[in-house]
Design a protein around this motif. Structure first.
Motif, PDB file in Angstrom:
ATOM      1  N   ARG A 137       0.874  -1.182   0.000  1.00 43.60           N
ATOM      2  CA  ARG A 137       0.000   0.000   0.000  1.00 43.60           C
ATOM      3  C   ARG A 137       0.909   1.230   0.000  1.00 43.60           C
ATOM      4  O   ARG A 137       1.546   1.557   1.014  1.00 43.60           O
ATOM      5  N   LEU A 138       0.953   1.905  -1.152  1.00 46.23           N
ATOM      6  CA  LEU A 138       1.947   2.947  -1.382  1.00 46.23           C
ATOM      7  C   LEU A 138       1.313   4.297  -1.694  1.00 46.23           C
ATOM      8  O   LEU A 138       0.210   4.381  -2.235  1.00 46.23           O
ATOM      9  N   LEU A 139       2.048   5.339  -1.358  1.00 42.15           N
ATOM     10  CA  LEU A 139       1.834   6.675  -1.897  1.00 42.15           C
ATOM     11  C   LEU A 139       3.194   7.213  -2.330  1.00 42.15           C
ATOM     12  O   LEU A 139       4.232   6.802  -1.805  1.00 42.15           O
ATOM     13  N   ARG A 140       3.180   8.099  -3.315  1.00 44.19           N
ATOM     14  CA  ARG A 140       4.402   8.780  -3.725  1.00 44.19           C
ATOM     15  C   ARG A 140       4.267  10.241  -3.294  1.00 44.19           C
ATOM     16  O   ARG A 140       3.193  10.839  -3.402  1.00 44.19           O
ATOM     17  N   VAL A 141       5.351  10.811  -2.803  1.00 42.81           N
ATOM     18  CA  VAL A 141       5.265  12.101  -2.123  1.00 42.81           C
ATOM     19  C   VAL A 141       6.207  13.111  -2.772  1.00 42.81           C
ATOM     20  O   VAL A 141       7.427  12.919  -2.797  1.00 42.81           O
ATOM     21  N   LEU A 142       5.616  14.171  -3.306  1.00 45.79           N
ATOM     22  CA  LEU A 142       6.355  15.358  -3.722  1.00 45.79           C
ATOM     23  C   LEU A 142       6.187  16.416  -2.635  1.00 45.79           C
ATOM     24  O   LEU A 142       5.186  16.415  -1.901  1.00 45.79           O
ATOM     25  N   SER A 143       7.146  17.326  -2.547  1.00 46.95           N
ATOM     26  CA  SER A 143       7.152  18.279  -1.441  1.00 46.95           C
ATOM     27  C   SER A 143       7.151  19.711  -1.958  1.00 46.95           C
ATOM     28  O   SER A 143       7.683  20.012  -3.040  1.00 46.95           O
ATOM     29  N   PHE A 144       6.577  20.590  -1.149  1.00 44.14           N
ATOM     30  CA  PHE A 144       6.468  22.012  -1.454  1.00 44.14           C
ATOM     31  C   PHE A 144       6.838  22.802  -0.201  1.00 44.14           C
ATOM     32  O   PHE A 144       6.659  22.319   0.914  1.00 44.14           O
ATOM     33  N   LEU A 145       7.316  23.996  -0.395  1.00 46.50           N
ATOM     34  CA  LEU A 145       7.815  24.808   0.716  1.00 46.50           C
ATOM     35  C   LEU A 145       6.914  26.022   0.914  1.00 46.50           C
ATOM     36  O   LEU A 145       6.570  26.720  -0.043  1.00 46.50           O
ATOM     37  N   ALA A 146       6.548  26.268   2.161  1.00 46.96           N
ATOM     38  CA  ALA A 146       5.868  27.516   2.516  1.00 46.96           C
ATOM     39  C   ALA A 146       6.875  28.448   3.177  1.00 46.96           C
ATOM     40  O   ALA A 146       7.701  28.004   3.985  1.00 46.96           O
ATOM     41  N   HIS A 147       6.832  29.720   2.851  1.00 40.78           N
ATOM     42  CA  HIS A 147       7.735  30.684   3.486  1.00 40.78           C
ATOM     43  C   HIS A 147       7.314  30.978   4.918  1.00 40.78           C
ATOM     44  O   HIS A 147       8.147  31.403   5.733  1.00 40.78           O
ATOM     45  N   ARG A 148       6.050  30.788   5.205  1.00 43.53           N
ATOM     46  CA  ARG A 148       5.481  30.981   6.536  1.00 43.53           C
ATOM     47  C   ARG A 148       4.161  30.231   6.539  1.00 43.53           C
ATOM     48  O   ARG A 148       3.677  29.824   5.471  1.00 43.53           O
ATOM     49  N   PRO A 149       3.529  30.010   7.672  1.00 43.28           N
ATOM     50  CA  PRO A 149       2.340  29.133   7.695  1.00 43.28           C
ATOM     51  C   PRO A 149       1.238  29.521   6.730  1.00 43.28           C
ATOM     52  O   PRO A 149       0.566  28.658   6.167  1.00 43.28           O
ATOM     53  N   GLU A 150       1.021  30.815   6.505  1.00 41.94           N
ATOM     54  CA  GLU A 150      -0.086  31.240   5.636  1.00 41.94           C
ATOM     55  C   GLU A 150       0.315  31.368   4.172  1.00 41.94           C
ATOM     56  O   GLU A 150      -0.521  31.704   3.323  1.00 41.94           O
ATOM     57  N   ASP A 151       1.568  31.101   3.838  1.00 45.26           N
ATOM     58  CA  ASP A 151       2.040  31.205   2.453  1.00 45.26           C
ATOM     59  C   ASP A 151       1.580  29.983   1.656  1.00 45.26           C
ATOM     60  O   ASP A 151       1.684  28.844   2.122  1.00 45.26           O
ATOM     61  N   HIS A 152       1.079  30.195   0.437  1.00 47.36           N
ATOM     62  CA  HIS A 152       0.641  29.083  -0.404  1.00 47.36           C
ATOM     63  C   HIS A 152       1.858  28.364  -0.984  1.00 47.36           C
ATOM     64  O   HIS A 152       2.626  28.935  -1.773  1.00 47.36           O
ATOM     65  N   CYS A 153       1.983  27.108  -0.606  1.00 50.58           N
ATOM     66  CA  CYS A 153       3.210  26.371  -0.920  1.00 50.58           C
ATOM     67  C   CYS A 153       3.342  26.001  -2.387  1.00 50.58           C
ATOM     68  O   CYS A 153       4.439  25.698  -2.855  1.00 50.58           O
ATOM     69  N   TRP A 154       2.225  26.019  -3.154  1.00 50.05           N
ATOM     70  CA  TRP A 154       2.297  25.593  -4.553  1.00 50.05           C
ATOM     71  C   TRP A 154       3.244  26.467  -5.372  1.00 50.05           C
ATOM     72  O   TRP A 154       3.688  26.066  -6.451  1.00 50.05           O
ATOM     73  N   ALA A 155       3.581  27.656  -4.860  1.00 45.18           N
ATOM     74  CA  ALA A 155       4.514  28.541  -5.565  1.00 45.18           C
ATOM     75  C   ALA A 155       5.962  28.098  -5.412  1.00 45.18           C
ATOM     76  O   ALA A 155       6.835  28.613  -6.117  1.00 45.18           O
ATOM     77  N   HIS A 156       6.216  27.136  -4.508  1.00 50.20           N
ATOM     78  CA  HIS A 156       7.596  26.784  -4.189  1.00 50.20           C
ATOM     79  C   HIS A 156       7.799  25.261  -4.198  1.00 50.20           C
ATOM     80  O   HIS A 156       8.044  24.645  -3.152  1.00 50.20           O
ATOM     81  N   PRO A 157       7.690  24.615  -5.355  1.00 50.65           N
ATOM     82  CA  PRO A 157       7.928  23.169  -5.401  1.00 50.65           C
ATOM     83  C   PRO A 157       9.399  22.837  -5.115  1.00 50.65           C
ATOM     84  O   PRO A 157      10.304  23.490  -5.636  1.00 50.65           O
ATOM     85  N   ILE A 158       9.604  21.824  -4.277  1.00 47.97           N
ATOM     86  CA  ILE A 158      10.956  21.321  -4.017  1.00 47.97           C
ATOM     87  C   ILE A 158      11.157  20.169  -4.978  1.00 47.97           C
ATOM     88  O   ILE A 158      10.862  19.005  -4.672  1.00 47.97           O
ATOM     89  N   ASP A 159      11.625  20.487  -6.166  1.00 50.03           N
ATOM     90  CA  ASP A 159      11.591  19.533  -7.277  1.00 50.03           C
ATOM     91  C   ASP A 159      12.854  18.672  -7.320  1.00 50.03           C
ATOM     92  O   ASP A 159      13.866  18.958  -6.672  1.00 50.03           O
ATOM     93  N   GLY A 160      12.754  17.594  -8.078  1.00 49.08           N
ATOM     94  CA  GLY A 160      13.881  16.699  -8.282  1.00 49.08           C
ATOM     95  C   GLY A 160      13.973  15.574  -7.284  1.00 49.08           C
ATOM     96  O   GLY A 160      14.874  14.725  -7.374  1.00 49.08           O
TER      97      GLY A 160
END
Length: 659
Positions: A167-190
């Motif tokens: 039972r698997l999931l694959r996980v990509l990550s994103f960074l928020a500059h602060r708790p209320e910042d929308h993380c989709w602007a900062h993908p941690i790619d690769g």
């Protein structure tokens, strides 16, 4: 909002039980289901409910029902032991207090239960505890892991070593500059983590390449980013001084000759049951059941970090479970009736979602008009439609599902896609993504939906003709070359019923009832008008084509079978493929004049635009069912002329504006 004829407050319609076989599950019934399964020893401290839903009776049972008849209330539960990975499907009768023989699933063969909301939280804990993942983040300059947002994504099935049966999931990550910042602007790619949810560990970490994390923010809800709100828009108010034209009795809605029953399924979301229209003194059925039974979102990037990206938002994530509570004046406008929804959570306890389904009327422009040259007659009538809708948020995307019923007998489904684009780090010259902000990419993808349409056009025996236009060659019968006609081809078997739309020949499909003739001797019918967009673009040998075979055709026609509910099969999550419609049509059963179901694939191929960042204006797709010989003449001749007049205040340099 408004009060209806029975003076029930709008919004009180959560699981109203009226004794009907299709009445939605109530909170008490969900509790009773949990207690019943517990008494039979099927639960325990590590057993979770991946799904709990009404087991709808077969069509013949529903059609034979009369008020007061006894009803066997049954449920279907998909149970997952999160300690062992053992999954079971259980059918049980709340009426009799009995449980059918339990079916235990073999994960490698049958697939996995849907992803549960609580697993989103578990994934975040698992990846952040993994030393390899933490080191990969540090190499990218990310050290505050509390600001990293782990995005749990369905794993699919790619024959990768050691994965089958996990039972698997694959996980990509994103960074928020602060708790209320929308993380989709900062993908941690690769970098991507493969997570085993039962063993609660990262089984593999793909750290492919170091890419810059985009830094520009995209906070569409922050005036510091968006600038001040414009002040030029004047208010628009929708008023119905005498109230709406529809009535609601429990789950049953009646409006302008239409009637139907509202259903809601945790997997499919909104369901319309027993949709029919009154024609004179006759109640004429059109659709026994209509739903969006599946959708798939395949991505185009073949690289090692993203080749696996494709999501089945119904079968893997449960569209209905992601339903929003709607807001008056924003999601719906005017005189609104809201239905609440009750769903089961992972513990099998009821979870109420207020204002989940919106019902209202809309003006829709001109219905018909003619100014006659010879009689000086000038008549215009306004079109109106009834709207029943809900919104589901699946990760970054928000989907609105809008069913429209029109005065002239037309039925339409429109899906509105909005939300936030799934993002990546943009690399110059990418063939698979658009740069939407500096260094920020939005990968190409498709949104493909499967509408399951259980047809009952004036009865249960229906047939389908594929209708194409045909331009005729110049010849003795067409000396001036102006002739064209249409050609209808009857679909005789399920093998014939797998078809593709073709805009070059104006292709439509006519669903008729050979046993019911109109006034002019032609079988009554409805016409399915597709938008004719591209179907699945992935290669036929690909994993997603194997698992989403429904999306390789615009239309499938099958014989009705109560067990055949889902176009990609029962357990979609990590299923190896070839389930659902390929299995259903393999029998090649006759479909000419039989009890049939249409499965219509529609959707969009999305090449993101800069105008869709940081939040995406609604993109639309759908289809239309309109009467084609169903009525003997225009059914809206009795629609009255409009009488209301509304005027704005006079302008400084002119008269008042009236409409």
């Amino acid at each position: 909002m408004t009060l209806l004829a029975d003076d029930r407050p709008a919004g009180s319609g959560a699981g109203d039980t009226d004794g009907h076989p299709l009445a939605r599950l109530t909170a008490d019934e969900i509790r009773a289901a949990r207690a019943l399964l517990d008494r039979h020893g099927l639960l325990g401290p590590t057993v979770r409910f991946a799904l709990l839903a009404l087991e709808e009776p077969a069509k013949d049972v529903v059609l034979a029902y009369a008020p007061g008849d006894p009803v066997d209330r049954r449920v279907r539960a998909v149970l997952l032991d999160v300690a062992t990975g053992v999954a079971r499907t259980v059918l049980a009768s709340l009426t009799a207090g009995t449980v059918d023989p339990v079916r235990e699933h073999h994960a490698a063969r049958d697939g996995q239960p849907p992803i549960m909301l609580e697993e989103f939280v578990a994934v975040d804990e698992i990846v952040k505890a993994d030393p390899g993942w933490r080191a990969a983040m540090a190499r990218r300059g990310v050290t505050d892991f509390d600001l990293v947002r782990s995005c749990p994504l369905s794993a699919g099935d790619f024959d990768l070593p050691g994965e089958r049966g996990r039972r698997l999931l694959r996980v990509l990550s994103f960074l928020a500059h602060r708790p209320e910042d929308h993380c989709w602007a900062h993908p941690i790619d690769g970098v991507v983590a493969y997570v085993d949810l039962i063993e609660r560990r990262v089984t593999e970490l793909i750290d492919h390449e170091l890419l810059p994390v985009p830094v520009e923010e995209g906070n569409f809800d922050d005036p510091a980013y968006t600038g001040p709100a414009r002040t030029s828009l004047k208010p628009i108010e929708i008023t119905q001084p005498e109230g709406p034209s529809f009535s609601v009795d429990g789950d049953v809605v009646r409006w302008e000759n239409w009637s139907f029953r509202v259903g809601f399924d945790p997997r499919e979301g909104l369901v319309l049951h027993q949709l029919g229209i009154t024609d004179g003194d006759r109640e004429r059925p059109v659709l026994h059941r209509a739903s969006v039974a599946e959708m798939v979102v395949p991505y185009a990037d073949p690289g090692p970090v993203r080749f696996w990206q494709n999501y089945f938002d119904a079968g893997e994530y449960l569209l209905g479970q992601q339903v929003n509570s709607l807001v008056l004046g924003c999601d719906c406008l005017g005189e609104i009736y809201y239905f609440d929804v009750v769903l089961a959570d992972g513990a099998g306890e009821p979870r109420e979602v207020p204002n989940a389904i919106c019902l209202h009327e809309e003006d829709h422009g001109v219905l018909w008009k003619h100014s006659d040259l010879f009689t000086d007659s000038a008549e215009t009538r306004r079109q109106r439609r009834l709207v029943i809708s809900y919104f589901a948020t699946v990760g970054n995307y928000d989907y609105g599902f809008y069913w429209y019923l029109y005065l002239d007998g037309t039925v339409q489904l429109e899906v509105k896609a909005t939300g936030v684009l799934f993002t990546s780090a943009y690399q110059d010259g990418s063939a698979y993504a658009t740069e939407v902000a500096p260094g920020l990419g939005a990968p190409y993808h498709q949104h493909l939906f499967s509408a399951r349409l259980d047809m009952t056009v004036d009865g249960v025996r229906n047939a389908v003709d594929e209708v194409d236009v045909r331009a005729l060659p110049v010849g003795p019968d067409n000396p001036y070359g102006n002739a064209f006609t249409r050609v209808a081809t009857r679909l005789s078997t399920e093998s014939d019923g797998a078809r593709n739309a073709d805009a070059s020949v104006g292709r439509t499909w006519r669903i008729s009832n050979p046993e019911r003739l109109g006034r002019l001797g032609r079988p009554v019918g409805y016409q399915l008008r597709p938008e004719g967009q591209t179907v699945l673009l992935a290669a036929p040998t690909s994993s997603v084509a194997r698992r989403a075979a429904f999306a390789t055709r615009s239309l499938w026609v099958t014989r009705y079978d109560p067990e055949q509910r889902y176009p990609a099969g029962e357990l979609v999550n990590q299923h190896p493929g070839h389930a659902g419609l390929p299995e259903y049509v393999a029998a090649g059963r006759p479909i000419d004049g039989e009890d049939i179901v249409l499965w219509h694939t529609f959707g969009t191929t999305h090449f993101p635009r800069t105008e869709e960042w940081p939040v995406m204006p609604v993109d639309r797709c759908g289809f239309t069912l309109r009467p084609d010989g169903f009525f003997d003449r225009n059914p809206t001749l009795d629609v009255p002329a409009s009488t209301s007049t509304h005027c704005a205040a006079p302008a400084a340099d002119g008269p008042a504006a009236c409409h």
